[in-house]
Write a protein that holds these residues in place. Structure first.
Motif, mmCIF file in Angstrom:
data_model
loop_
_atom_site.group_PDB
_atom_site.id
_atom_site.type_symbol
_atom_site.label_atom_id
_atom_site.label_comp_id
_atom_site.label_asym_id
_atom_site.label_seq_id
_atom_site.Cartn_x
_atom_site.Cartn_y
_atom_site.Cartn_z
ATOM 1 N N HIS A 157 1.052 -1.195 0.288
ATOM 2 C CA HIS A 157 0.028 0.082 -0.364
ATOM 3 C C HIS A 157 1.210 1.411 -0.140
ATOM 4 C CE1 HIS A 157 -3.189 2.327 0.839
ATOM 5 N NE2 HIS A 157 -3.008 3.292 2.140
ATOM 6 N N ALA A 158 1.756 1.039 0.251
ATOM 7 C CA ALA A 158 2.552 2.320 0.941
ATOM 8 C C ALA A 158 4.020 2.640 -0.373
ATOM 9 C CB ALA A 158 4.017 2.302 2.349
ATOM 10 N N ARG A 159 3.789 1.504 -1.038
ATOM 11 C CA ARG A 159 4.145 1.636 -2.531
ATOM 12 C C ARG A 159 2.880 2.418 -3.130
ATOM 13 N NH1 ARG A 159 5.701 -3.279 -2.810
ATOM 14 N NH2 ARG A 159 7.771 -2.979 -2.371
ATOM 15 N N LYS A 160 2.314 1.923 -3.222
ATOM 16 C CA LYS A 160 1.287 2.816 -4.519
ATOM 17 C C LYS A 160 0.965 4.055 -4.129
ATOM 18 C CE LYS A 160 -1.679 -1.461 -5.049
ATOM 19 N NZ LYS A 160 -2.767 -1.838 -5.042
ATOM 20 N N VAL A 161 1.199 4.274 -2.684
ATOM 21 C CA VAL A 161 1.032 5.886 -2.365
ATOM 22 C C VAL A 161 2.772 6.382 -2.616
ATOM 23 C CG1 VAL A 161 1.101 7.490 -0.419
ATOM 24 C CG2 VAL A 161 -0.181 5.147 -0.015
ATOM 25 N N ALA A 162 3.414 6.155 -2.389
ATOM 26 C CA ALA A 162 4.928 6.733 -2.756
ATOM 27 C C ALA A 162 4.735 6.614 -4.798
ATOM 28 C CB ALA A 162 5.831 6.026 -2.699
ATOM 29 N N ASP A 163 4.213 5.695 -5.092
ATOM 30 C CA ASP A 163 4.458 5.599 -6.578
ATOM 31 C C ASP A 163 3.630 7.337 -6.963
ATOM 32 O OD1 ASP A 163 6.018 4.198 -6.874
ATOM 33 O OD2 ASP A 163 4.661 2.382 -7.047
ATOM 34 N N GLU A 164 2.104 7.321 -6.468
ATOM 35 C CA GLU A 164 0.655 8.129 -7.153
ATOM 36 C C GLU A 164 1.612 8.916 -6.952
ATOM 37 O OE1 GLU A 164 -3.475 9.743 -5.200
ATOM 38 O OE2 GLU A 164 -2.130 7.790 -4.557
ATOM 39 N N HIS A 165 2.110 9.714 -5.469
ATOM 40 C CA HIS A 165 2.997 11.124 -4.939
ATOM 41 C C HIS A 165 4.448 11.317 -6.621
ATOM 42 C CE1 HIS A 165 4.452 14.163 -1.805
ATOM 43 N NE2 HIS A 165 5.200 13.717 -2.902
ATOM 44 N N ARG A 166 4.729 10.327 -6.280
ATOM 45 C CA ARG A 166 5.789 10.515 -7.784
ATOM 46 C C ARG A 166 5.171 11.274 -8.569
ATOM 47 N NH1 ARG A 166 11.264 9.730 -9.017
ATOM 48 N NH2 ARG A 166 11.511 8.531 -6.842
ATOM 49 N N ALA A 167 3.742 10.472 -8.944
ATOM 50 C CA ALA A 167 3.962 10.888 -10.601
ATOM 51 C C ALA A 167 3.018 12.248 -9.984
ATOM 52 C CB ALA A 167 2.028 9.709 -10.615
ATOM 53 N N ARG A 168 2.816 12.593 -9.566
ATOM 54 C CA ARG A 168 1.317 13.022 -9.280
ATOM 55 C C ARG A 168 2.191 14.744 -9.332
ATOM 56 N NH1 ARG A 168 -1.407 12.923 -5.039
ATOM 57 N NH2 ARG A 168 -0.117 14.051 -3.456
ATOM 58 N N THR A 169 3.460 14.958 -8.290
ATOM 59 C CA THR A 169 4.515 15.984 -7.470
ATOM 60 C C THR A 169 6.177 15.809 -8.530
ATOM 61 O OG1 THR A 169 5.892 14.607 -6.515
ATOM 62 C CG2 THR A 169 3.793 15.916 -5.138
ATOM 63 N N GLY A 170 6.505 14.785 -9.419
ATOM 64 C CA GLY A 170 8.171 14.482 -9.576
ATOM 65 C C GLY A 170 9.204 13.900 -8.866
ATOM 66 N N THR A 171 8.729 14.260 -7.595
ATOM 67 C CA THR A 171 9.292 13.563 -6.454
ATOM 68 C C THR A 171 9.451 12.973 -5.731
ATOM 69 O OG1 THR A 171 8.221 15.904 -4.793
ATOM 70 C CG2 THR A 171 10.222 16.669 -7.046
#
Length: 219
Positions: A157-171
Motif C-alpha cells: 500500500h505504501a508503494r502505491k502511495v509513493a508511486d502516486e506521489h511521484r506521478a503527481r509531484t515528480g519527486t
C-alpha cells in the motif's frame, strides 16, 4: 565400652609438656626470688607470648616480628627447663639470672603489645576487572535497536502511495508525508521508507542496460 570422646594422643602429649614446662618456669621464678603468686604468673606470661607469636605467624602478618618473639618465648621456656634439670643450684641462683627473671615482665608486655597492635597485611582483593555499570549502560544505549517489522500488505500500500506521489509531484515521497498519508507511527514510517528506497534502488539497478562488449572492427 567405647568412650564418647575420642582421646587424641597429640593433645595428651601437649598437656603433659605444658604442665612440665609450667612447673619448671614456676620453680625457676621462685628460686630467683619471685615468691607467692608472682612465681605462678611467670609461666602464664611465657606461654601467652608463645601463643601470641604463633597466632601472628598463622595470620599472615609480619613474619619477622612473629618469629622474633616466638624465639624469645621459646628460649625462656627451654632455658627454664634446662636450668631445673640439675645444671643449676636453685638454692644459689646467680645474680644475672635474677636480673633476667625480674626484667621478664617488661619484655613480655612489650612483645605482647607489638604482636597484638602491630600492622597486619590485608588480603589482596580479586584482580579481575569489574565492568563499570555506567559504561555498560552507555554501551547498551549505543547498541542498535532491532528493526521494526512491517507487514507486506502495508508495504504494498505504501508503494502505491509513493508511486502516486511521484506521478503527481515528480519527486520521491519523504518520510513525514508518507507517515501522514498512511497514519502510522514515525518508527514504522521510517522502516517503510527504508524498504521502499531499497526496493527502488534494487529495481533501478536491475533495469539499467548493460553495455555490450566492444568488438574490434575488421580492417
Amino acid at each position: 565400652m567405647r568412650l564418647p570422646v575420642r582421646v587424641d594422643a597429640v593433645l595428651v602429649q601437649a598437656l603433659i609438656a605444658a604442665a612440665l614446662s609450667f612447673a619448671h618456669l614456676h620453680d625457676l621464678a621462685a628460686a630467683a626470688g619471685q615468691d607467692g603468686w608472682k612465681a605462678w604468673a611467670y609461666p602464664v606470661s611465657v606461654d601467652l607470648l608463645l601463643v601470641a607469636a604463633w597466632r601472628r605467624l598463622r595470620s599472615g602478618g609480619s613474619k619477622a616480628a612473629g618469629w622474633c618473639w616466638f624465639l624469645v618465648a621459646l628460649i625462656a621456656s627451654l632455658g627454664a627447663n634446662v636450668a631445673t634439670a640439675g645444671l643449676l643450684d636453685l638454692g644459689a641462683v646467680p645474680a644475672w639470672l635474677c636480673i633476667l627473671v625480674a626484667g621478664w615482665p617488661a619484655v613480655a608486655f612489650l612483645g605482647g603489645t607489638l604482636l597484638a597492635h602491630g600492622p597486619t597485611v590485608e588480603p589482596e582483593a580479586d584482580s579481575a576487572p569489574v565492568p563499570d555499570p555506567p559504561a555498560v549502560e552507555a554501551a547498551a544505549e549505543l547498541a542498535p535497536l532491532p528493526a521494526t517489522p512491517v507487514p507486506p500488505a502495508l508495504v504494498a500500500h505504501a508503494r502505491k502511495v509513493a508511486d502516486e506521489h511521484r506521478a503527481r509531484t515528480g519527486t520521491p515521497i519523504d518520510t513525514p508525508t508518507l507517515r501522514a498519508r498512511l497514519g502510522v507511527p514515525l518508527p514504522l514510517a521510517e522502516a517503510i521508507a527504508t524498504q521502499l528506497a531499497f526496493t527502488q534502488e534494487y529495481f533501478s539497478t536491475c533495469a539499467r542496460p548493460r553495455s555490450a562488449p566492444s568488438s574490434a572492427q575488421p580492417s
